[in-house]
Design a protein around this motif. Sequence first.
Motif, PDB file in Angstrom:
ATOM      1  N   GLU A 363       0.812  -1.222   0.000  1.00  0.00           N
ATOM      2  CA  GLU A 363       0.000   0.000   0.000  1.00  0.00           C
ATOM      3  C   GLU A 363       0.843   1.269   0.000  1.00  0.00           C
ATOM      4  O   GLU A 363       0.407   2.323  -0.477  1.00  0.00           O
ATOM      5  N   ALA A 364       2.061   1.207   0.545  1.00  0.00           N
ATOM      6  CA  ALA A 364       2.924   2.378   0.640  1.00  0.00           C
ATOM      7  C   ALA A 364       3.783   2.594  -0.598  1.00  0.00           C
ATOM      8  O   ALA A 364       4.608   3.516  -0.634  1.00  0.00           O
ATOM      9  N   ALA A 365       3.596   1.775  -1.620  1.00  0.00           N
ATOM     10  CA  ALA A 365       4.412   1.878  -2.836  1.00  0.00           C
ATOM     11  C   ALA A 365       4.179   3.219  -3.525  1.00  0.00           C
ATOM     12  O   ALA A 365       3.146   3.880  -3.325  1.00  0.00           O
ATOM     13  N   PRO A 366       5.134   3.674  -4.343  1.00  0.00           N
ATOM     14  CA  PRO A 366       4.916   4.895  -5.135  1.00  0.00           C
ATOM     15  C   PRO A 366       3.629   4.794  -5.936  1.00  0.00           C
ATOM     16  O   PRO A 366       3.229   3.710  -6.365  1.00  0.00           O
ATOM     17  N   TYR A 367       2.977   5.932  -6.161  1.00  0.00           N
ATOM     18  CA  TYR A 367       1.640   5.900  -6.758  1.00  0.00           C
ATOM     19  C   TYR A 367       1.638   5.392  -8.186  1.00  0.00           C
ATOM     20  O   TYR A 367       0.659   4.798  -8.631  1.00  0.00           O
ATOM     21  N   LEU A 368       2.727   5.589  -8.942  1.00  0.00           N
ATOM     22  CA  LEU A 368       2.789   5.027 -10.289  1.00  0.00           C
ATOM     23  C   LEU A 368       2.706   3.507 -10.228  1.00  0.00           C
ATOM     24  O   LEU A 368       1.913   2.886 -10.939  1.00  0.00           O
TER      25      LEU A 368
END
Length: 568
Positions: A363-368
Motif C-alpha cells: 500500500e505504501a508503494a509509489p503511486y505510479l
Amino acid sequence: MTTQVQSQSAYDVIVVGSGAGAMAAAVVAADQGLSVLIVEKSDKYGGTSAISGGGIWIPNNHYFAEKGGNDSFDKAFTYLKASTEGKIDEERLRAYLEYAPRMIHYLETRSRVRYTVAEKYPDYYPHLPGSLPGGRTLDPELFDTSLLGDELNNLRKPSPSTLLMGRIAWTARHAHKAMAREFGWRLMILGLMARYKLDIKWRRKTKQDRRAALGSALIGSLRRSLMDRQVPLWLRTDFRELMIKDGRVAGIKVCRDGQMLTLEARRGVIFGSGGFEQNQALRDKYLPQPTRAGWSATPPANNTGAALEAGMAAGAATDLLDWAWWAPTIHVPGEEKPRGVFAERAFPGAIVVNGLGKRFVNEAAPYLEFGDAMYREHQKGGKAIPAWVIFDAHFRFHYAMGPLMPAQVMPDSRLRKEWLNSVYWKGDSLADLARQIGVDAGGLESTVKRVNEFARTGIDVDFGRGGNVFDRYYGDSNVKPNPCLAPLAKGPFYAMRLDAGDIGTKGGLLTNANAQVLHQSGEPIPGLYAIGNTSASVMGTSYPGAGGTLGPAMTFGYIAAQHIAANR
C-alpha cells in the motif's frame, strides 16, 4: 497539413500551455532576447502544475551540496539507467542530468522562483543502485501572492486537499512533519494557523491565504517572473493546428474569443500543454482498460491531446502512449475533479484490497507502481478496479484519508451527510462493511487477520510494506516496530473506493536531447519542440522520485529555449 502562413501577429517563440515547463521556457527565452507569447486554452493559468505538489526532482543540485549532501552525475545516471531499464535514449538522460541543476540555479538567480531541498524525501526506488535516501527532491518555498496583483484572480486554485484545514498554505515539509507525527508537529500547525489568522488586512479582502505553497507557489513565482519581463500570456486561447511552411513549423492557428487567428513563430513553437488524459476517445484508444477521464486528478476539459494530435499529423514519432502517471483517486461529490491518494496509503492501520477482499500490492508503494498494480491485478481477474481502502476506528481517529480529516479534528458527525455511502462506507463489523461494498467477506476477514499478525511482528511477509526508507517516509514515527503497520481491530470499520486515476498521461511526442520533436524518420521536425506531458517521458515507465514530472518539464523547457536562441 501544409498551409501557407499569413500571420496576424508574429513572435520569435510561441509556447502552447502555461504549466511550469511552459512558463520556465518562456522566462529563459525572453532572457535570450526573444519575443515570446504564451497561449493557454483555459481561463486560468498554471495547468496541472498549479494543483500539484510543485516538487522537482533535480539530482546533484546545489541546495543539497550546500548542506553537505553527497550526490553526483554518475550516481544519478546509474540510478536513472536502472529505473528506466535501458529503454530511454542515454543522450536524453545525460541531457536531463546535465541541465537540471543548471536550470534551477538559473531560475533561482534570475527569477522569482525559490526552492529548498527536501533532505529527508527519498528516491522512489531505494533498492536500485545510485538511489539516495534524500536530497534530490526540491520543495517550493512559500510565495507571497500579493505580488501578482490582479493576476492572482487568473491563477488556477489549489486542490483543498493540499491546504491545511482546506485553507492555509503549507509546504510539503510541513505536511510531512504533520503526517509522520514528528516531534513538534502540533506546535508547527498552531504556528501556521496563527500566521493565517493574524494576517487580518489580507483576510478582509479574501479568505484565501496570502501565501501560496506547493504548485501554486511555483506557478505564482513563474507568473510574476513573466510579468517582470512583460511576456504576454493569452488565456482562453485554444490551439487548433500547426502552420507549416517549406517543411518547417512556422506558427500556429488558435481560436481566441471566438475568432480564428494565425500566429507566426519565427524561431519555434514549444508544446507544453500537457497530455491527453481528459480526452476519453484517446484514453480508449491507447490506455489499458477500463479507463475514465473522470478518474483523473487533472483539471477537467484541459489536457485533451490537441498538441499530440497536431504533432502526429505533422509526422511526429510517439512513445509510451499506453502509460500514464498513475495515481489512485477518490471521487468527492461537488468537487471538479477527484483527489489523488498519495501519502495516506502509508499510514499504519489502513490496507487496500480487491473485490476478493485480498491485498495485491504494498500500500505504501509509489503511486505510479500502485496504479500499475491495480491494472495488473484487474487483468488477472482480481477485481482491483475499483480497489478499496479499509481502516478501523483507531485509524479514523488519528489519520486522514482523502477528504476525511482525522476524527479527532472532524468526527463523523461533522462530515457531510451525502458522503456516507458515496465517499466512505461504514460498518459495525468487517462482514457488514464487505456486504455494503460488494467485497468477499471471508476474503476480507482472512486478510485483516493476516495483516494484524504482520503488525505485531513488524514484518509484512506478503508485500514488504514498511521495509524500505521510502515506505517509512510517510509512516507514523511513533508506531513500533513498523511505522507503516498497525492492526485493524476496533470497530466501526470504514471503506473508501479507489479508482485507477492519474495525474497526467506519460506518453507523447518523441523528442531528442534538445527537446526537438522527432519525425518518424528519426530527424527533428524543424521549429517544433515538446516538453512535459506533451512529450514521451524521459523517465520511461518509471517514476524515480518526487518531482519526476515537473523537473523534466522545466529542464527541457530551459533546454528548448536555449536551443532556439543558439540557432536563430
